[in-house]
Design an enzyme around this catalytic site. Structure first.
Site, short mmCIF file in Angstrom:
data_model
loop_
_atom_site.label_atom_id
_atom_site.label_comp_id
_atom_site.label_asym_id
_atom_site.label_seq_id
_atom_site.Cartn_x
_atom_site.Cartn_y
_atom_site.Cartn_z
N ILE A 132 -55.04 15.91 -15.95
CA ILE A 132 -55.85 14.83 -15.36
C ILE A 132 -57.25 14.70 -15.81
CG2 ILE A 132 -56.67 16.67 -13.39
CD1 ILE A 132 -56.57 13.80 -11.47
N PRO A 137 -67.42 11.82 -22.15
CA PRO A 137 -68.27 12.58 -22.95
C PRO A 137 -69.72 12.18 -22.31
CG PRO A 137 -66.80 11.71 -24.47
CD PRO A 137 -66.27 11.12 -23.08
N GLY A 138 -69.82 11.04 -21.65
CA GLY A 138 -71.36 10.72 -21.17
C GLY A 138 -71.34 10.99 -19.48
N GLU A 252 -58.11 21.25 -5.23
CA GLU A 252 -58.60 21.54 -6.44
C GLU A 252 -59.57 22.49 -6.26
OE1 GLU A 252 -59.62 18.52 -9.36
OE2 GLU A 252 -60.33 19.97 -10.73
N GLN A 289 -75.40 57.04 -6.87
CA GLN A 289 -75.79 56.38 -5.67
C GLN A 289 -75.64 54.89 -6.15
OE1 GLN A 289 -79.51 56.07 -3.45
NE2 GLN A 289 -78.35 56.75 -1.68
N HIS A 348 -69.63 49.37 -16.75
CA HIS A 348 -68.95 49.82 -17.93
C HIS A 348 -69.90 50.24 -19.27
CE1 HIS A 348 -65.54 47.84 -15.87
NE2 HIS A 348 -64.54 48.50 -16.89
N GLY A 373 -64.42 21.46 -11.74
CA GLY A 373 -63.90 21.35 -10.39
C GLY A 373 -65.14 20.57 -9.48
#
Ligand SMILES: Cc1cc2nc3c(=O)[nH]c(=O)nc-3n(C[C@H](O)[C@H](O)[C@H](O)COP(=O)(O)OP(=O)(O)OC[C@H]3O[C@@H](n4cnc5c(N)ncnc54)[C@H](O)[C@@H]3O)c2cc1C
Length: 389
Positions: A132, A137-138, A252, A289, A348, A373
């Protein structure tokens, strides 16, 4: 093995049939997607064969009528299961969600009998991949500013303009294009949805855009130069395209929120596993902790998000999900997804920054969720307006 649930809050949404469906999706995802996704990220696209394989399994067009090859089930929980299982293996490049959750209702609710016969069987088999195209661009957030035009020509239209950031843009065989059909009216009253099909003269694809994340997803520019779109490719009512968009955007946005919560649960499970095995100063890093507090906070927010999103799914199925609730789900869950990915990456340490650990991909893939969205700022505008502000 990652848990499919967070806490005990989840048990009321899914029934045995959904869990059976989950098992078949999980098998498919583990066999047909997970081993190949890294290569598709390098290719910047997923192969069309994946779509037909998904179609064979009944994963496409779940909500379309059986007579056209669909699943004949209007129960968004099946689509949520699909999104969750994709998220669990980081299958962020597979555009089934856009096809099923975003495009499908347009065809289901707006297509004529003749159009359904032409398009829906391929939609469900995976031979016809869809997209869809609203953004240009603008202009993105301000859809009133679109400049793609469709001029009347006999019983059809002549389409001119360009679109960008279009998901499934390279693979798509059928694109719903938002175009101005009445230049004298405001966009809200002079815009229509025209279906452009692969091979129409004057329809060209531009670049498959390089992105921060969603590396296996084809996100493309589309160009339309004097494309003759026949009258029978008008979807819905002429000049009422905006109304059709407004009717479908809540689903959506909920779909984005569902993907966000599933990603959150996955990253949390992976991080708990990591901090339990990694040691520093003679103890698991998860036993500090700070680590416990960070993960406890994120787990709590994940549970809150899950409960809210589950309720939104119920409301969608009952036909009562409001645009405001969908906006709340979209901004909050995608924001949470970004926070969780970022904080889990930190837990990590240096390994979190390395591609070999899934948290790095989760962090990259999360970023767009607050943008597409409708940006999260636009979601807050919708919510704020509903408060009379
Ligand atoms: C990976 C990806 C896939 C996408 N897939 C599709 C697709 O399939 N189809 C499609 O049509 N589009 C698609 N999009 C486009 C997406 O929906 C737009 O990028 C989005 O709506 C924002 O529009 P924009 O990029 O023009 O940003 P802009 O509208 O230029 O916004 C720039 C900034 O200004 C802010 N802003 C704008 N207006 C306001 C306001 N009134 N109040 C406060 N802040 C405001 C925005 O929140 C944002 O932070 C996709 C985008 C990406 C990145």
């Amino acid at each position: 093995m990652l848990s499919a649930t967070v806490g005990s809050m989840r048990s009321h949404l899914y029934e045995a049939d959904h869990e059976d469906f989950r098992a078949s999706v999980r098998t498919f995802v583990e066999k047909e997607i997970a081993p190949f996704h890294a290569q598709w990220e390098k290719d910047s696209i997923v192969p069309r064969e994946l779509w037909t394989a998904g179609g064979e399994q009944g994963f496409l067009g779940i909500d379309q009528d059986e007579q056209y090859g669909g699943g004949g089930v209007r129960d968004f929980r099946y689509q949520a299961v699909l999104a969750e299982e994709m998220a669990r293996v980081g299958a962020s490049g597979v555009g089934f969600g856009l096809h099923n959750d975003v495009v499908s209702p347009y065809l289901r609710d707006l297509a004529t009998e003749e159009q359904k016969q032409r398009w829906v069987p391929g939609f469900c088999s995976g031979e016809t991949i869809t997209a869809i195209a609203m953004t240009e661009p603008g202009t993105g957030s301000d859809l009133q500013g679109i400049t793609t035009t469709a001029r009347r020509d006999g019983d059809g239209w002549v389409l001119n303009g360009s679109k960008t950031f279009i998901t499934n843009g390279i693979n798509a065989d059928l694109v719903i294009v938002v175009a101005r059909t009445n230049p004298d009216a405001p966009a809200s009253k002079g815009t229509s949805l025209l279906v452009v099909e692969r091979g129409m003269a004057g329809f060209e694809r531009g670049r498959n855009l390089e992105k921060v994340g969603l590396k296996a997803q084809d996100t493309a520019e589309l160009f339309f130069t004097d494309v003759r779109v026949p009258g029978e490719n008008l979807l819905g009512t002429v000049d009422r395209g905006f109304l059709h968009l407004m009717e479908n955007l809540p689903q959506e946005r909920l779909s984005i929120a569902i993907g966000a919560v599933a990603a959150v649960e996955t990253v949390l499970a992976q991080t708990v596993e990591y901090v339990t095995s990694r040691t520093a100063f003679g103890r698991p890093v998860g036993s500090f902790q700070n680590s416990r507090f960070v993960l406890a906070e994120l787990q709590t927010e994940a549970t809150v998000a899950r409960v809210f999103v589950d309720e939104c799914i119920r409301q969608l199925d009952a036909g009562t999900l409001t645009a405001v609730d969908a906006a709340q789900a979209k901004w909050w869950c995608s924001d949470l997804q970004n926070r969780v990915a970022d904080r889990c990456l930190q837990l990590h340490g240096g390994y979190g920054y390395m591609d070999e650990y899934p948290v790095s991909k989760a962090w990259r893939d999360a970023r767009v969720q607050s943008i597409y969205g409708g940006t999260n700022e636009i979601m807050k505008e919708i919510i704020g307006r509903s408060m009379g502000l």
